[in-house]
Motif scaffolding. Structure first.
Motif, PDB file in Angstrom:
ATOM      1  N   ARG A 137       0.872  -1.229  -0.075  1.00 37.93           N
ATOM      2  CA  ARG A 137      -0.033   0.121   0.113  1.00 37.93           C
ATOM      3  C   ARG A 137       0.809   1.161   0.001  1.00 37.93           C
ATOM      4  NH1 ARG A 137      -2.883  -1.539   5.458  1.00 37.93           N
ATOM      5  NH2 ARG A 137      -0.527  -1.937   5.923  1.00 37.93           N
ATOM      6  N   ILE A 138       0.886   2.042  -1.199  1.00 39.38           N
ATOM      7  CA  ILE A 138       1.616   3.251  -1.255  1.00 39.38           C
ATOM      8  C   ILE A 138       0.719   4.482  -0.978  1.00 39.38           C
ATOM      9  CG2 ILE A 138       3.252   4.328  -2.673  1.00 39.38           C
ATOM     10  CD1 ILE A 138       4.124   1.441  -2.136  1.00 39.38           C
ATOM     11  N   THR A 139       1.314   5.363  -0.253  1.00 38.49           N
ATOM     12  CA  THR A 139       0.540   6.563   0.042  1.00 38.49           C
ATOM     13  C   THR A 139       1.412   7.779  -0.545  1.00 38.49           C
ATOM     14  OG1 THR A 139      -0.364   8.067   1.592  1.00 38.49           O
ATOM     15  CG2 THR A 139       1.661   6.887   2.367  1.00 38.49           C
TER      16      THR A 139
ATOM     17  N   GLN B  39      -0.198  -0.589  -4.780  1.00 42.14           N
ATOM     18  CA  GLN B  39      -1.491  -0.017  -5.116  1.00 42.14           C
ATOM     19  C   GLN B  39      -1.407   1.448  -4.222  1.00 42.14           C
ATOM     20  OE1 GLN B  39      -3.861  -1.387  -6.671  1.00 42.14           O
ATOM     21  NE2 GLN B  39      -5.117   0.661  -6.669  1.00 42.14           N
ATOM     22  N   VAL B  40      -1.584   2.354  -5.092  1.00 39.37           N
ATOM     23  CA  VAL B  40      -1.149   3.876  -4.675  1.00 39.37           C
ATOM     24  C   VAL B  40      -2.639   4.445  -4.341  1.00 39.37           C
ATOM     25  CG1 VAL B  40      -0.268   6.189  -5.193  1.00 39.37           C
ATOM     26  CG2 VAL B  40       0.844   3.895  -6.384  1.00 39.37           C
ATOM     27  N   HIS B  41      -2.442   5.098  -3.096  1.00 40.49           N
ATOM     28  CA  HIS B  41      -3.858   5.985  -2.809  1.00 40.49           C
ATOM     29  C   HIS B  41      -3.195   7.260  -2.294  1.00 40.49           C
ATOM     30  CE1 HIS B  41      -2.523   4.144   1.099  1.00 40.49           C
ATOM     31  NE2 HIS B  41      -2.952   5.449   1.657  1.00 40.49           N
ATOM     32  N   LEU B  42      -4.070   8.374  -2.528  1.00 41.13           N
ATOM     33  CA  LEU B  42      -3.526   9.669  -1.841  1.00 41.13           C
ATOM     34  C   LEU B  42      -3.890   9.653  -0.331  1.00 41.13           C
ATOM     35  CD1 LEU B  42      -5.132  12.047  -4.628  1.00 41.13           C
ATOM     36  CD2 LEU B  42      -2.860  11.271  -4.585  1.00 41.13           C
TER      37      LEU B  42
ATOM     38  N   GLU C 198      -1.295   2.181   8.156  1.00 44.86           N
ATOM     39  CA  GLU C 198      -2.458   2.335   7.158  1.00 44.86           C
ATOM     40  C   GLU C 198      -1.857   2.166   5.491  1.00 44.86           C
ATOM     41  OE1 GLU C 198      -4.309   5.929   7.944  1.00 44.86           O
ATOM     42  OE2 GLU C 198      -5.245   5.385   9.896  1.00 44.86           O
ATOM     43  N   ALA C 199      -0.473   2.236   5.700  1.00 44.24           N
ATOM     44  CA  ALA C 199       0.235   2.253   4.368  1.00 44.24           C
ATOM     45  C   ALA C 199       1.613   1.545   4.759  1.00 44.24           C
ATOM     46  CB  ALA C 199       0.571   3.712   3.674  1.00 44.24           C
TER      47      ALA C 199
END
Length: 461
Positions: free
Chosen positions: A27-29, A64-67, A93-94
């Motif tokens: 998980r990428i922030t 998987q990238v999220h802002l 969370e990331a």
């Protein structure tokens, strides 16, 4: 035996868990900021996205990238809690945070930070029209030093050419024994200077050869002056990037220009924690005037409006300069630091990430990505106010050289024709008469003075 079976089962389960963790998506922030990560067709693109793709290939993981939810980089409050991307890493969370995250001591204690993938520092942004007053030598700026030297050589060469042509041409100086030549070396220099200033100092040449030389010089001066005034006008417009405020000490010692930085940023922390008296004054001024901005875009907008210096990361400011041609970044850069990828403390992947970043740097991939996403849109504007180089005026110098050469050739032909006619009359060879003419016109150019002295003595008698 039962104990050994239990140990083997535990090791197998642990190994399976680790493999599953590596093979699962990380998980990428990140945070939306140009050119690191921007939206395009519901996808993210930018420097950090390209960097993430290259690092994932080398380390071998899917992602998987999220802002980031709160839109912050990561700051610790009074209770020790972190917000932003750092907070997401701390809370689990990331797995990774990839963004222009500055490597600081406080963040290094909370999360793991890789080797920096980009070096930056602190500088400030200003409008280009915050410029110095006119200097004593500003009138020389339209041309470079090499161009001025070439112009001086052209001026002296033209004056010498007029001097020679006026002595060679019979149309200009018909009777060297009795007439005085109007174009001495001093008069030739004066005439050439008069033409250069469009004053038209006289007397003017009468012969064809002299007129060819003068016309070439006139053409040269008209084009030269047009080029000079065009460049002088461009260099004195508000596009000048010479700044009154050249560094942070100048910024702290003036009151006419307001300045501020991003609220809650590492830049603000640098000035707050610094023991340098100049940096402390800058921090106290920003605290007193509350001149902070909430976003990078707001800082750039206020700098474009004028009378405001936006203090921030030099890399981000370089991007603003590349996108907004009316802005300029100060040359001084302080507080050098780096941007790193953040992971959780003790993460087994951090070593591989640092190695991948170093490999990309050594291969020139990071430099390529930097040039790709920081490409300037102000190339046309940069070329407008470039000082005149000798090679840009080579056509003018070529025309002048051809004109001077043609004038000298015509003067020699005129004298040769005159010598041939005289040789027929005097029944001498043409070469002999030509040699006598040259000797009379150059070596004995003042032969008329003894004659004039003799006339005066006769008058006295």
């Amino acid at each position: 035996m039962l104990f050994g079976f239990f140990v083997l089962f535990f090791v197998f389960y642990l190994d399976k868990g680790i493999c599953a963790a590596v093979e699962s998506e990380l998980r990428i922030t990140t945070i939306k900021q140009e050119p690191y990560a921007t939206s395009k067709d519901s996808q993210l693109e930018g420097f950090c996205m390209d960097l993430l793709s290259e690092v994932a290939k080398k380390v071998g993981f899917k992602y998987q990238v999220h802002l980031v939810k709160d839109g912050n980089y990561g700051r610790q409050d009074d209770n020790g809690n972190w917000n932003g991307m750092i907070g997401e890493i701390v809370r689990g969370e990331a797995d990774l945070a990839i963004a222009p995250l500055t490597l600081t001591a406080a963040r290094e204690k909370a999360v793991g930070m890789t080797k920096p993938f980009m070096q930056t520092g602190i500088s400030f942004l200003l409008r280009k029209d915050v410029s110095e007053g006119a200097g004593f030598s500003d009138f020389l700026t339209p041309f470079t030093a090499e161009t001025w030297v070439c112009i001086l050589v052209a001026y002296l060469g033209t004056a010498v050419c007029i001097f020679i042509v006026s002595r060679l041409s019979p149309c200009e100086w018909n009777q060297p024994q009795s007439e005085q030549n109007r174009f001495s070396l001093l008069n030739s220099l004066w005439y050439t200077a008069g033409a250069l200033t469009l004053q038209g100092a006289g007397p003017h040449p009468k012969g064809l050869s002299g007129r060819v030389v003068i016309c070439s010089w006139w053409f040269f001066t008209i084009v030269l002056l047009a080029f000079y005034f065009s460049n002088l006008s461009s260099s004195n417009t508000p596009q000048s990037s010479q700044q009154i405020v050249k560094g942070f000490e100048d910024l702290a010692n003036q009151d006419s220009t307001q300045y501020g930085c991003l609220a809650g940023s590492s830049t603000l922390a640098f000035f707050k924690n610094s023991n340098n008296p100049v940096y402390r004054r800058i921090y106290e001024h920003m605290e007193r005037t509350k001149s902070f901005v909430s976003t990078m875009d707001e800082g750039v907008r206020r700098a474009k409006e004028g009378n405001f210096a936006f203090i921030g990361e030099s890399v981000s400011l370089d991007l603003a300069v590349a996108r907004h041609c009316e802005l300029v970044r100060a040359h001084e850069v302080i507080g050098m630091r780096g941007y790193s990828i953040a992971t959780s403390l003790g993460s087994p992947i951090i070593k591989n990430l640092s190695v991948a970043i170093l490999q990309l740097s050594e291969a020139g991939e990071l430099a390529y990505l930097r040039s790709k996403w920081w490409a300037s849109s102000c190339l046309a504007d940069k070329a407008k106010s470039v000082a005149g180089q000798p090679h840009s005026l080579k056509g003018m110098f070529l025309v002048l050289s051809l004109g001077l050469g043609l004038g000298l050739l015509l003067a020699v032909l005129e004298l040769t024709s005159r010598s041939r006619s005289s040789a027929v009359e005097q029944k001498k060879s043409c070469c002999t008469v030509l040699t006598e003419e040259l000797s009379l016109r150059f070596k004995n150019s003042n032969a008329n003075k003894p004659q004039e002295a003799a006339d005066k003595d006769t008058e006295k008698a």
